[in-house]
Design a protein around this motif. Structure first.
Motif, PDB file in Angstrom:
ATOM      1  N   ARG A 156       0.848  -1.191   0.000  1.00 48.07           N
ATOM      2  CA  ARG A 156       0.000   0.000   0.000  1.00 48.07           C
ATOM      3  C   ARG A 156       0.886   1.244   0.000  1.00 48.07           C
ATOM      4  O   ARG A 156       2.058   1.192   0.378  1.00 48.07           O
ATOM      5  N   PHE A 195       1.034   5.145   1.501  1.00 53.33           N
ATOM      6  CA  PHE A 195       0.515   6.140   2.430  1.00 53.33           C
ATOM      7  C   PHE A 195       1.137   7.489   2.076  1.00 53.33           C
ATOM      8  O   PHE A 195       2.364   7.622   2.078  1.00 53.33           O
ATOM      9  N   SER A 217      -4.467  14.236  -0.829  1.00 59.04           N
ATOM     10  CA  SER A 217      -5.790  13.690  -1.141  1.00 59.04           C
ATOM     11  C   SER A 217      -5.968  13.516  -2.641  1.00 59.04           C
ATOM     12  O   SER A 217      -6.467  12.483  -3.116  1.00 59.04           O
ATOM     13  N   VAL A 236      -3.846  10.594  -3.837  1.00 53.15           N
ATOM     14  CA  VAL A 236      -4.464   9.310  -3.501  1.00 53.15           C
ATOM     15  C   VAL A 236      -5.433   8.888  -4.600  1.00 53.15           C
ATOM     16  O   VAL A 236      -5.433   7.735  -5.050  1.00 53.15           O
ATOM     17  N   ARG A 257      -4.813   5.510  -6.903  1.00 57.48           N
ATOM     18  CA  ARG A 257      -5.808   4.443  -6.849  1.00 57.48           C
ATOM     19  C   ARG A 257      -6.474   4.236  -8.210  1.00 57.48           C
ATOM     20  O   ARG A 257      -6.570   3.112  -8.708  1.00 57.48           O
ATOM     21  N   GLU A 268      -3.236   0.611  -4.037  1.00 57.43           N
ATOM     22  CA  GLU A 268      -4.006   0.934  -2.837  1.00 57.43           C
ATOM     23  C   GLU A 268      -3.308   2.067  -2.094  1.00 57.43           C
ATOM     24  O   GLU A 268      -2.155   1.926  -1.669  1.00 57.43           O
ATOM     25  N   TYR A 274      -3.662   5.743   0.580  1.00 57.31           N
ATOM     26  CA  TYR A 274      -4.403   6.452   1.613  1.00 57.31           C
ATOM     27  C   TYR A 274      -3.652   7.717   2.030  1.00 57.31           C
ATOM     28  O   TYR A 274      -2.422   7.743   2.008  1.00 57.31           O
ATOM     29  N   ASP A 320      -7.034  12.686   5.336  1.00 59.17           N
ATOM     30  CA  ASP A 320      -8.391  12.646   4.793  1.00 59.17           C
ATOM     31  C   ASP A 320      -9.426  12.328   5.872  1.00 59.17           C
ATOM     32  O   ASP A 320     -10.600  12.626   5.714  1.00 59.17           O
ATOM     33  N   ASN A 321      -8.989  11.696   6.948  1.00 58.40           N
ATOM     34  CA  ASN A 321      -9.901  11.335   8.041  1.00 58.40           C
ATOM     35  C   ASN A 321      -9.854  12.438   9.091  1.00 58.40           C
ATOM     36  O   ASN A 321      -9.081  12.381  10.048  1.00 58.40           O
ATOM     37  N   TRP A 377      -1.432   6.955  13.132  1.00 57.64           N
ATOM     38  CA  TRP A 377      -2.295   6.490  12.036  1.00 57.64           C
ATOM     39  C   TRP A 377      -1.606   5.340  11.303  1.00 57.64           C
ATOM     40  O   TRP A 377      -2.231   4.326  10.990  1.00 57.64           O
ATOM     41  N   SER A 426      -2.671   1.352  10.985  1.00 56.40           N
ATOM     42  CA  SER A 426      -2.803   0.745   9.654  1.00 56.40           C
ATOM     43  C   SER A 426      -1.799  -0.379   9.431  1.00 56.40           C
ATOM     44  O   SER A 426      -1.776  -0.984   8.360  1.00 56.40           O
TER      45      SER A 426
END
Length: 204
Positions: free
Chosen positions: A39, A41, A53, A56, A60, A66, A68, A72-73, A93, A97
């Motif tokens: 992934r 990050f 953002s 990402v 994707r 993949e 993140y 964004d959260n 974070w 993850s």
């Protein structure tokens, strides 16, 4: 020469001076991460959080990687900031993850982080953890690259051509470089809308 002419001249100079080999090395790393089921990050604060953002989405949708962006959260970001402090929001974070050796961390930053000067300490602590667990690190950064440049497996340094405009040029070239990456034949897996519809009635 007008301000606009000067700014654009500086932009052209920066583009000419970017290390293409560093970009290719970063692409190779990200291609390897995707092939290994890892992934990505993407870390950025301030304006770079918005860029993260956007990136990402591109990684994707166009690359099939993949990806993140912790920022964004907003609920988790603000809860961690409120309860634990700004310096640890990104590393915690990543820990939740379970970032590991199959993964990569991409940093979008003007300075790259500097603990001594308390500049983007959250990026520094996140990268310290990423290195400890064996995740690969890629950076697109300005100035001297800061902590990111010191620990990255591949770092694209945005040259400084005018000390009064380091931030706007660096943040602009974050987008130039990541768009180069997601367009690279080693990474791009899906067509973009306007290029794939060229020649059709909808392409204007």
């Amino acid at each position: 020469m007008s301000f606009a002419e000067t700014h654009l001249k500086e932009t052209a100079e920066i583009a000419a001076r970017i290390d293409a080999e560093a970009v290719e090395k970063a692409v190779d790393i990200l291609a390897s991460v995707r092939a290994g089921g890892g992934r990505l990050f993407i870390l950025g604060v301030g304006g770079s959080a918005g860029s993260a953002s956007h990136a990402v989405n591109d990684f994707r949708k166009l690359v099939g990687l993949e990806a993140y962006a912790p920022t964004d959260n907003v609920s988790e970001l603000t809860a961690r900031t409120n309860d634990e402090g700004w310096a640890t929001v990104l590393v915690e974070w990543l820990k939740t993850s379970r970032v590991g050796p199959k993964d990569a961390v991409l940093v979008l930053s003007v300075g790259g982080g500097n603990l001594e000067k308390n500049i983007s300490p959250n990026i520094v602590t996140a990268l310290q953890h990423a290195r400890q667990v064996g995740a690969r690190v890629v950076g697109i950064v300005g100035r001297d690259g800061g902590y990111t440049a010191k620990v990255a497996d591949a770092c694209v340094l945005i040259p400084t051509v005018n000390a009064d405009r380091i931030t706007p040029h660096t943040e602009s070239f974050h987008a130039v470089v990541w768009h180069l990456m997601v367009s690279h034949p080693r990474l791009k897996a899906m067509p973009t809308k306007w290029e794939s519809s060229a020649g059709s009635a909808g392409a204007r």
